[in-house]
Write a protein that holds these residues in place. Structure first.
Motif, PDB file in Angstrom:
ATOM      1  N   LEU A  10      11.692  -0.759   1.886  1.00  0.00           N
ATOM      2  CA  LEU A  10      11.331   0.018   3.067  1.00  0.00           C
ATOM      3  C   LEU A  10       9.823   0.218   3.154  1.00  0.00           C
ATOM      4  O   LEU A  10       9.227   0.097   4.240  1.00  0.00           O
ATOM      5  CB  LEU A  10      12.044   1.374   3.027  1.00  0.00           C
ATOM      6  N   ALA A  11       9.201   0.495   2.013  1.00  0.00           N
ATOM      7  CA  ALA A  11       7.749   0.685   2.002  1.00  0.00           C
ATOM      8  C   ALA A  11       7.020  -0.599   2.401  1.00  0.00           C
ATOM      9  O   ALA A  11       6.034  -0.554   3.151  1.00  0.00           O
ATOM     10  CB  ALA A  11       7.298   1.144   0.611  1.00  0.00           C
ATOM     11  N   LEU A  12       7.512  -1.737   1.935  1.00  0.00           N
ATOM     12  CA  LEU A  12       6.889  -3.009   2.294  1.00  0.00           C
ATOM     13  C   LEU A  12       7.029  -3.291   3.786  1.00  0.00           C
ATOM     14  O   LEU A  12       6.088  -3.782   4.433  1.00  0.00           O
ATOM     15  CB  LEU A  12       7.521  -4.139   1.487  1.00  0.00           C
TER      16      LEU A  12
ATOM     17  N   LEU B 264       4.661  -1.007   5.620  1.00  0.00           N
ATOM     18  CA  LEU B 264       3.283  -1.463   5.419  1.00  0.00           C
ATOM     19  C   LEU B 264       2.975  -2.680   6.287  1.00  0.00           C
ATOM     20  O   LEU B 264       1.932  -2.733   6.971  1.00  0.00           O
ATOM     21  CB  LEU B 264       3.053  -1.785   3.943  1.00  0.00           C
ATOM     22  N   GLY B 265       3.865  -3.653   6.260  1.00  0.00           N
ATOM     23  CA  GLY B 265       3.661  -4.835   7.086  1.00  0.00           C
ATOM     24  C   GLY B 265       3.647  -4.508   8.563  1.00  0.00           C
ATOM     25  O   GLY B 265       2.817  -5.036   9.330  1.00  0.00           O
ATOM     26  N   TRP B 266       4.551  -3.636   8.984  1.00  0.00           N
ATOM     27  CA  TRP B 266       4.613  -3.198  10.384  1.00  0.00           C
ATOM     28  C   TRP B 266       3.304  -2.533  10.790  1.00  0.00           C
ATOM     29  O   TRP B 266       2.745  -2.812  11.860  1.00  0.00           O
ATOM     30  CB  TRP B 266       5.805  -2.261  10.535  1.00  0.00           C
ATOM     31  N   THR B 267       2.803  -1.650   9.936  1.00  0.00           N
ATOM     32  CA  THR B 267       1.559  -0.936  10.233  1.00  0.00           C
ATOM     33  C   THR B 267       0.374  -1.891  10.342  1.00  0.00           C
ATOM     34  O   THR B 267      -0.455  -1.784  11.252  1.00  0.00           O
ATOM     35  CB  THR B 267       1.289   0.119   9.151  1.00  0.00           C
ATOM     36  N   VAL B 268       0.304  -2.840   9.420  1.00  0.00           N
ATOM     37  CA  VAL B 268      -0.810  -3.790   9.431  1.00  0.00           C
ATOM     38  C   VAL B 268      -0.775  -4.655  10.688  1.00  0.00           C
ATOM     39  O   VAL B 268      -1.798  -4.866  11.362  1.00  0.00           O
ATOM     40  CB  VAL B 268      -0.778  -4.658   8.161  1.00  0.00           C
ATOM     41  N   VAL B 269       0.411  -5.164  11.033  1.00  0.00           N
ATOM     42  CA  VAL B 269       0.543  -6.044  12.197  1.00  0.00           C
ATOM     43  C   VAL B 269       0.129  -5.325  13.476  1.00  0.00           C
ATOM     44  O   VAL B 269      -0.601  -5.879  14.320  1.00  0.00           O
ATOM     45  CB  VAL B 269       1.980  -6.577  12.309  1.00  0.00           C
ATOM     46  N   THR B 270       0.586  -4.085  13.632  1.00  0.00           N
ATOM     47  CA  THR B 270       0.248  -3.353  14.854  1.00  0.00           C
ATOM     48  C   THR B 270      -1.193  -2.855  14.850  1.00  0.00           C
ATOM     49  O   THR B 270      -1.817  -2.748  15.911  1.00  0.00           O
ATOM     50  CB  THR B 270       1.202  -2.159  15.025  1.00  0.00           C
ATOM     51  N   ALA B 271      -1.740  -2.564  13.654  1.00  0.00           N
ATOM     52  CA  ALA B 271      -3.114  -2.051  13.585  1.00  0.00           C
ATOM     53  C   ALA B 271      -4.134  -3.113  13.969  1.00  0.00           C
ATOM     54  O   ALA B 271      -5.141  -2.820  14.628  1.00  0.00           O
ATOM     55  CB  ALA B 271      -3.402  -1.522  12.181  1.00  0.00           C
TER      56      ALA B 271
ATOM     57  N   SER C  74       3.481   0.713  17.258  1.00  0.00           N
ATOM     58  CA  SER C  74       3.175   1.108  15.886  1.00  0.00           C
ATOM     59  C   SER C  74       4.217   2.094  15.370  1.00  0.00           C
ATOM     60  O   SER C  74       4.924   2.740  16.148  1.00  0.00           O
ATOM     61  CB  SER C  74       1.793   1.767  15.838  1.00  0.00           C
ATOM     62  N   PRO C  75       4.326   2.224  14.044  1.00  0.00           N
ATOM     63  CA  PRO C  75       5.238   3.234  13.493  1.00  0.00           C
ATOM     64  C   PRO C  75       4.924   4.634  13.995  1.00  0.00           C
ATOM     65  O   PRO C  75       5.839   5.435  14.205  1.00  0.00           O
ATOM     66  CB  PRO C  75       5.017   3.108  11.982  1.00  0.00           C
ATOM     67  N   ARG C  76       3.636   4.940  14.200  1.00  0.00           N
ATOM     68  CA  ARG C  76       3.271   6.261  14.708  1.00  0.00           C
ATOM     69  C   ARG C  76       3.816   6.472  16.120  1.00  0.00           C
ATOM     70  O   ARG C  76       4.314   7.557  16.452  1.00  0.00           O
ATOM     71  CB  ARG C  76       1.744   6.409  14.702  1.00  0.00           C
ATOM     72  N   ALA C  77       3.758   5.434  16.968  1.00  0.00           N
ATOM     73  CA  ALA C  77       4.279   5.554  18.325  1.00  0.00           C
ATOM     74  C   ALA C  77       5.790   5.762  18.313  1.00  0.00           C
ATOM     75  O   ALA C  77       6.327   6.556  19.100  1.00  0.00           O
ATOM     76  CB  ALA C  77       3.920   4.302  19.137  1.00  0.00           C
ATOM     77  N   VAL C  78       6.473   5.074  17.411  1.00  0.00           N
ATOM     78  CA  VAL C  78       7.922   5.249  17.302  1.00  0.00           C
ATOM     79  C   VAL C  78       8.247   6.661  16.811  1.00  0.00           C
ATOM     80  O   VAL C  78       9.170   7.315  17.313  1.00  0.00           O
ATOM     81  CB  VAL C  78       8.514   4.190  16.357  1.00  0.00           C
TER      82      VAL C  78
END
Length: 290
Positions: free
Chosen positions: A36-38, A41-48, A59-63
């Protein structure tokens, strides 16, 4: 007769390789958290870095913000001092509860009717020959294939949704029960009869205990099918409902809310499956022993 049932459990235990050892209890949990952490992390990097348009992958923050908004009362930004509750006038947990209630009724009816039907099919060959093709036909149909017909028959209310969930859950339970009955070893049946057991005793003390693990597995599979069907069931007049909310959010291009609903559906399904698995280990303690 108790000795026959014990022999069944002992034989199943001996059939497992002696070298197989159960993993550490915390191993799967740690592995799951790491995975889950990976993903996060990958989700955050891709959207950032902007590799994917936020319309397609927010982004995870938007969700998270969409999740919080769906569970709170917020002001409408239309120049009028108005507040709305969650999304579509319901909190997200209310949408989830409405879907859970529909699943509970639909799957609950399948749990009540499926095992007896599967048991009769397994014990009476002519019944199995007549009903198995119909059962396989129902199992092969996708939910969207007959949701329109159910709406014609029962309207767009909860009745058609519950019927759809029932039809999604019923075949797996029946088939699992049928497989459990037909896979009981003939040696166990012969041993019970040689000890003077009546037909009723053979069924209650040999066939039923041997079939119960299959029934529980069938219920788990049926519940998973019901969760995958909930969005289709709530396409029409599905509010309140977590599937209906996910569908409406998608049509409105509200991707963060859509993903939030998907995550909630997935987490709820995993928790429900874990609860059924836990009950199963208590109901059939002889299964999986090493």
């Amino acid at each position: 007769m108790t000795a026959v049932v014990s022999a069944t459990a002992a034989d199943a235990t001996r059939s497992k390789p002696a070298a197989a050892k159960s993993p550490r209890r915390g191993g799967p949990v740690v592995a799951g958290l790491a995975a889950l952490a990976l993903v996060l992390l990958g989700w955050t990097v891709v959207t950032a870095v902007g590799l994917v348009d936020p319309l397609y992958l927010p982004s995870p923050r938007a969700v998270w913000d969409a999740f919080v908004r769906a569970n709170s009362t917020h002001r409408i930004a239309d120049g009028v001092d108005r507040f709305v509750v969650g999304e579509q006038n319901y909190y997200l947990w209310e949408h989830l509860l409405a879907s859970l209630q529909r699943i509970a009724i639909g799957v609950g009816a399948a749990v009540l009717l499926g095992p007896p039907v599967g048991f009769v099919m397994g014990m009476v060959a002519p019944v199995r020959w007549l009903t198995e093709p119909i059962l396989n036909f129902l199992r092969a149909l996708p939910p969207l294939g007959y949701i329109g017909l159910l709406i014609v028959w029962f309207g767009i209310g909860d009745t058609s949704k519950i019927w759809l969930l029932f039809l999604a859950a019923f075949p797996p339970i029946v088939i699992a029960t049928l497989d459990g009955v037909t896979s009981v070893k003939q040696d166990y049946l012969n041993a019970a009869r040689s000890l003077g057991a009546s037909r009723a005793q053979v069924i209650s003390l040999v066939v039923l205990p041997a079939t119960l693990p299959n029934v529980i597995n069938g219920i788990r599979i049926a519940t998973a099918f019901a969760w995958t069907t909930v969005v289709a069931a709530e396409l029409n007049n599905g509010i309140p409902g977590i599937g209906g909310l996910a569908y409406i959010a998608g049509t409105q291009l509200n991707t963060p809310l859509t993903i939030a609903c998907i995550i909630v559906i997935g987490v709820a399904a995993m928790l429900l499956d874990a609860a059924i698995a836990f009950v199963g280990t208590k109901a059939v303690p002889w299964k999986g022993k090493s």
